[in-house]
Structure formats: structure tokens, C-alpha cells
Design a protein around this motif. Structure first.
Motif: not given
Lengths: 111, 118
Positions: A16-18, A79-83
Motif C-alpha cells: 500500500e505504499a506509494f 498503492s503497491v501490492q505484493v503481486s
């Protein structure tokens, strides 16, 4: 000659980080700009592209805007995801339609 | 979407032998294919442009007698690394352009072939 300079990694972010990955280019004329993504063990996949100044490419929550005045094409995601963990390549296609790639930025997203 | 395959996905060979890598466009006819080489943690470097029915165009510094490229059909290009040496160990990636899209800049990439020369 044409070239692409890309932010070095590796980059590690929490979920969820930018995300911002910087990319600048040098080209004769008006190149098309691309971001490719390479997941582990796979080939390159086109993530997004922009073919003229001020165009914004977007896909899967990722965005990049073709900035002629700063010769940049920075990749962003809110918002990044693990994928999203992969290697990201900035590239340009210039005169003669040859591709020039940046060195790639490895992104790891941790839960 | 357009799919490009490569075979084999990885190969180990002894120094001095030759290795052939195949690149196929599975659902389109590719008049132009490209061969790249990728070193660990580095970018893709274009080696050559392969045009169906004609000789490949090699980038400066690439030995055409060592890296033989044959684009015999509209769906197949092959890269043969002749008399391989350990320094030829690398990740080789091909891409193909689909003329049907009308987009000259659009390229579809194969999954790559990992070559290790012992």
C-alpha cells in the motif's frame, strides 16, 4: 545516440505504499516511451506506453506521463501490492523503431 | 494477445559446442524479430534484427559469425551460438513485431532462454 537512464534499485516497499521509479531519456526526434515489467522467470510484458508529449499511459493502477520539457517518463502507483514485485524497465523507441532499455529497477513489496 | 515463445527455456552446453535457440510467434506472423541479450542486473542489449527471408542486421560489436540468425519463416527465427564460450553465458530474449497491429513500435517478448556454457 538515444538512451534511457533509469533509477537504480533495488526498491523495497511495504504493501500500500506509494511507488515512483524515475526514468529520463535522451533521443533524437520524438520517441515513443514504454514501461515493461518482468516477473520472475518470465519475459517482458508491456505495462504502459505513451507515444507523444503530455500523453499519460496507465494500466493496472500504474501511470506515467510523457514530459518532453524534462525528458522524463516516471512510473507511479499509488498503492503497491505484493503481486507488483518484479523488475521494471523503461524503454524508448526512436528513429528506426529500435528499442533502447534502461537498466531495470527491481521492486519488492513486502506484506 | 500476441504470444511469443522460446525454446529451450534453459540450456547448458560445453565450451566449443554450438547451441540453437528458437523464437516463435504463436498467433501472428512476424516479418521482423529481434534478439536481445541480458546480463545479470543489466538491461537488454539489442543484438540483431531478423527479417523474414533476408539477412539479419547486427548491432555494432556483435559478431555475426558467432551469433547466426535465421528467419526462415514468418513464425520462426533461430539464434545459433557457435563455438560457445563461458563469456557467452547470458539470458537471450527475442521479440517480434506484429505487422497486423499497424504499430511499428509494438513488440512482443518471449520468455527468454538462459544459456550456461561450462
Amino acid at each position: 545516440g538515444d538512451s534511457v537512464t533509469q533509477m537504480e534499485g533495488p526498491v523495497t516497499l511495504s504493501e500500500e505504499a506509494f511507488l515512483t521509479i524515475n526514468c529520463t531519456y535522451t533521443a533524437t526526434g520524438y520517441p515513443s516511451l514504454f514501461w515493461y515489467v518482468q516477473y520472475p522467470g518470465e519475459g517482458l510484458q508491456l505495462l504502459l506506453k505513451a507515444t507523444k508529449a503530455d500523453d499519460k499511459g496507465s494500466n493496472k493502477g500504474f501511470e506515467a506521463t510523457y514530459r518532453k520539457e524534462t525528458t522524463s517518463f516516471h512510473l507511479e502507483k499509488g498503492s503497491v501490492q505484493v503481486s507488483d514485485s518484479a523488475v521494471y524497465f523503461c524503454a524508448l523507441s526512436g528513429l528506426g523503431n529500435q528499442f533502447y532499455f534502461g537498466t531495470g529497477t527491481s521492486l519488492t513489496v513486502i506484506p | 494477445g500476441a504470444v511469443v515463445s522460446q525454446h529451450p527455456s534453459w540450456v547448458i552446453c560445453k565450451s566449443g559446442t554450438s547451441v540453437k535457440i528458437e523464437c516463435r510467434s504463436l498467433d501472428f506472423q512476424a516479418t521482423t524479430m529481434f534478439w536481445y541479450r541480458q546480463f545479470p542486473k543489466q538491461s537488454l542489449m539489442l543484438m540483431a534484427t531478423s527479417n523474414e527471408g533476408s539477412k539479419a542486421t547486427y548491432e555494432q560489436g556483435v559478431e555475426k559469425d558467432k551469433f547466426l540468425i535465421n528467419h526462415a519463416s514468418l513464425t520462426l527465427s533461430t539464434l545459433t551460438v557457435t563455438s560457445a564460450h563461458p563469456e557467452d553465458s547470458s539470458f537471450y530474449i527475442c521479440s517480434a513485431r506484429d505487422p497486423g497491429t499497424g504499430l511499428l513500435y509494438e513488440q512482443y517478448f518471449g520468455p527468454g532462454t538462459r544459456l550456461t556454457v561450462t
